[in-house]
Design a protein around this motif. Structure first.
Motif, short mmCIF file in Angstrom:
data_model
loop_
_atom_site.label_atom_id
_atom_site.label_comp_id
_atom_site.label_asym_id
_atom_site.label_seq_id
_atom_site.Cartn_x
_atom_site.Cartn_y
_atom_site.Cartn_z
N PRO A 1 0.82 -1.21 0.00
CA PRO A 1 0.00 0.00 0.00
C PRO A 1 0.86 1.27 0.00
N ASP A 2 2.12 1.12 0.34
CA ASP A 2 2.99 2.29 0.37
C ASP A 2 3.98 2.23 -0.79
N PRO A 3 3.69 3.00 -1.86
CA PRO A 3 4.55 2.92 -3.03
C PRO A 3 6.01 3.26 -2.72
N ALA A 4 6.23 4.05 -1.67
CA ALA A 4 7.60 4.43 -1.33
C ALA A 4 8.43 3.21 -0.94
N LEU A 5 7.74 2.13 -0.57
CA LEU A 5 8.45 0.91 -0.19
C LEU A 5 8.95 0.15 -1.41
N ALA A 6 8.49 0.53 -2.58
CA ALA A 6 8.96 -0.09 -3.81
C ALA A 6 9.53 1.01 -4.69
N PRO A 7 10.67 1.55 -4.32
CA PRO A 7 11.16 2.77 -4.98
C PRO A 7 11.38 2.62 -6.48
N GLY A 8 11.86 1.47 -6.92
CA GLY A 8 12.11 1.31 -8.36
C GLY A 8 10.84 1.45 -9.16
N LEU A 9 9.80 0.80 -8.66
CA LEU A 9 8.50 0.82 -9.30
C LEU A 9 7.89 2.23 -9.29
N PRO B 1 -4.40 1.95 -2.76
CA PRO B 1 -5.60 2.80 -2.78
C PRO B 1 -5.42 3.98 -3.72
N LEU B 2 -6.44 4.28 -4.51
CA LEU B 2 -6.31 5.28 -5.57
C LEU B 2 -6.08 6.70 -5.05
N GLY B 3 -6.92 7.15 -4.14
CA GLY B 3 -6.87 8.55 -3.71
C GLY B 3 -5.51 8.95 -3.16
N PRO B 4 -5.04 8.28 -2.08
CA PRO B 4 -3.76 8.66 -1.49
C PRO B 4 -2.59 8.49 -2.46
N THR B 5 -2.66 7.43 -3.29
CA THR B 5 -1.55 7.16 -4.21
C THR B 5 -1.48 8.23 -5.30
N THR C 1 -9.97 5.32 -16.77
CA THR C 1 -10.40 5.05 -15.40
C THR C 1 -11.62 4.13 -15.35
N GLY C 2 -11.70 3.39 -14.24
CA GLY C 2 -12.83 2.49 -14.00
C GLY C 2 -13.43 2.76 -12.63
N ALA C 3 -14.31 1.86 -12.22
CA ALA C 3 -15.09 2.05 -10.98
C ALA C 3 -14.21 2.25 -9.76
N GLY C 4 -12.99 1.70 -9.79
CA GLY C 4 -12.11 1.79 -8.62
C GLY C 4 -11.76 3.20 -8.22
N ILE C 5 -11.85 4.15 -9.16
CA ILE C 5 -11.50 5.53 -8.79
C ILE C 5 -12.68 6.20 -8.07
N SER C 6 -13.87 5.63 -8.17
CA SER C 6 -15.04 6.26 -7.54
C SER C 6 -15.47 5.58 -6.24
N THR C 7 -14.82 4.47 -5.87
CA THR C 7 -15.25 3.78 -4.64
C THR C 7 -15.04 4.67 -3.42
N THR D 1 -4.30 0.22 -9.38
CA THR D 1 -5.59 -0.41 -9.22
C THR D 1 -5.50 -1.48 -8.15
N HIS D 2 -6.65 -1.97 -7.70
CA HIS D 2 -6.68 -3.03 -6.70
C HIS D 2 -6.89 -4.37 -7.37
N GLY D 3 -6.08 -5.35 -7.03
CA GLY D 3 -6.33 -6.72 -7.47
C GLY D 3 -5.86 -7.00 -8.90
N VAL D 4 -6.30 -8.15 -9.40
CA VAL D 4 -5.86 -8.59 -10.72
C VAL D 4 -6.56 -7.79 -11.81
N THR D 5 -5.89 -7.67 -12.95
CA THR D 5 -6.54 -7.11 -14.13
C THR D 5 -6.41 -8.14 -15.24
N ARG D 6 -7.28 -7.98 -16.24
CA ARG D 6 -7.20 -8.86 -17.40
C ARG D 6 -5.94 -8.59 -18.21
N ALA D 7 -5.36 -7.40 -18.02
CA ALA D 7 -4.24 -6.96 -18.85
C ALA D 7 -2.91 -7.02 -18.11
N ASP D 8 -2.84 -7.80 -17.03
CA ASP D 8 -1.60 -7.83 -16.25
C ASP D 8 -0.37 -8.13 -17.12
#
Ligand SMILES: [Zn+2]
Length: 286
Positions: A7-15, A272-276, A32-38, A255-262
């Motif tokens: 959940p903390d992108p800073a923990l994966a600095p390369g990414l 989480p979208l908002g804080p990230t 964007t999809g539904a995940g940005i409006s949850t 995004t959260h979870g798997v996507t069809r386009a991984d």
């Protein structure tokens, strides 16, 4: 693919650095999809596992059956005040801010809630239409949703729209048969047909070709495609990620979870979208 499940992108600095680099490069097309409006209180159709939680009504069911229309409009009438009260969150504001910074061009959204525009975004393509409008399936007349809502209120003075129940992503609330019974649907004032439908791409309908083509062109003009809050499970969104990958345009996703386009995504942040997104704006603006 680079993936972070922290959940903390800073923990994966390369990414994180790679994501910042892509967005800072500018000419980003956002999808964007539904995940940005949850975080605005509108739940997603699917869980993090990509499975569908609810089965939407098909357009043929709605247009064929008066009973289906009664059920649809009773549910939609109940859900509308809650749906219309939803406000943009940090994720929507971040997308608008990235446009202000000149880094993001077209925003393609699968959402029908209008929250990107409310947050100040411009150049928004609503792939699946907007719940703010209603169309007559017989004569094509288009009405503001508020107008149809007034008709429904006038026709149903004793209907209790304060019924408890959570609003769904398509703006309705699940009701029992008893609650639906007696609900009176409205008719088009031009042709008197009661075959009114929300001006959205319903289950069983396709996005019209000119809209799809305009989105492909927006992707082609971009240096990166940034997917926000979508599992890309339906072809209407998936095809743009596939197209970008074919054209050698990098695809990033928050995004959260798997996507069809991984397998097509170059950089994926599962957070989480908002804080990230707020943090992403701070990083690219620095
Ligand atoms: Zn009509």
């Amino acid at each position: 693919m680079l993936t972070s499940t922290t959940p903390d992108p800073a923990l994966a600095p390369g990414l994180w650095d790679e994501l910042v680099r892509l967005v800072r490069g500018g000419d980003v097309c956002v999808l964007t999809g539904a995940g940005i409006s949850t975080e605005s209180g509108i739940p997603a159709y699917r869980g993090a596992d990509g499975e569908r939680r609810v089965t939407p009504m098909t357009v043929s069911e709605l247009l064929r059956s008066p009973a289906a229309r009664q059920r649809y409009w009773a549910r939609a009438y109940t859900g509308w005040p809650r749906f219309a009260a939803a406000e943009p969150n940090d994720g929507h504001r971040a997308v608008a801010r990235l446009q202000d910074l000149g880094l993001v061009g077209t925003v393609i959204t699968q959402n029908v809630d209008g929250l990107h525009q409310q947050a100040g975004a411009r150049d928004v393509t609503e792939l699946h239409g907007s719940l703010s409008y209603v169309v007559c399936a017989d004569c094509g007349e288009r009405y503001a949703r508020e107008v149809v809502d007034e008709w429904l209120a006038g026709a149903n003075p004793h209907f209790d729209r304060e019924i408890s129940g959570q609003v769904r992503p398509d703006g309705d609330v699940v009701l029992t048969d008893e609650q639906v019974a007696g609900f009176r649907i409205a008719a088009c004032v031009v042709c008197r047909s009661d075959r009114l439908k929300p001006d959205v791409v319903m289950f069983g309908e396709s996005v019209v070709r000119p809209v799809v083509d305009a989105c492909f062109e927006a992707v082609d003009r971009s240096r990166a495609l940034l997917v926000l809050g979508s599992s890309l499970m339906v072809m209407s969104g998936y095809r743009f990620a596939r197209h970008a990958a074919r054209e050698g345009i990098p695809v990033a996703a928050i995004t959260h979870g798997v996507t069809r386009a991984d397998d097509l995504i170059d950089v994926k942040v599962d957070a989480p979208l908002g804080p990230t997104l707020r943090r992403l704006v701070e990083a690219v603006a620095a």
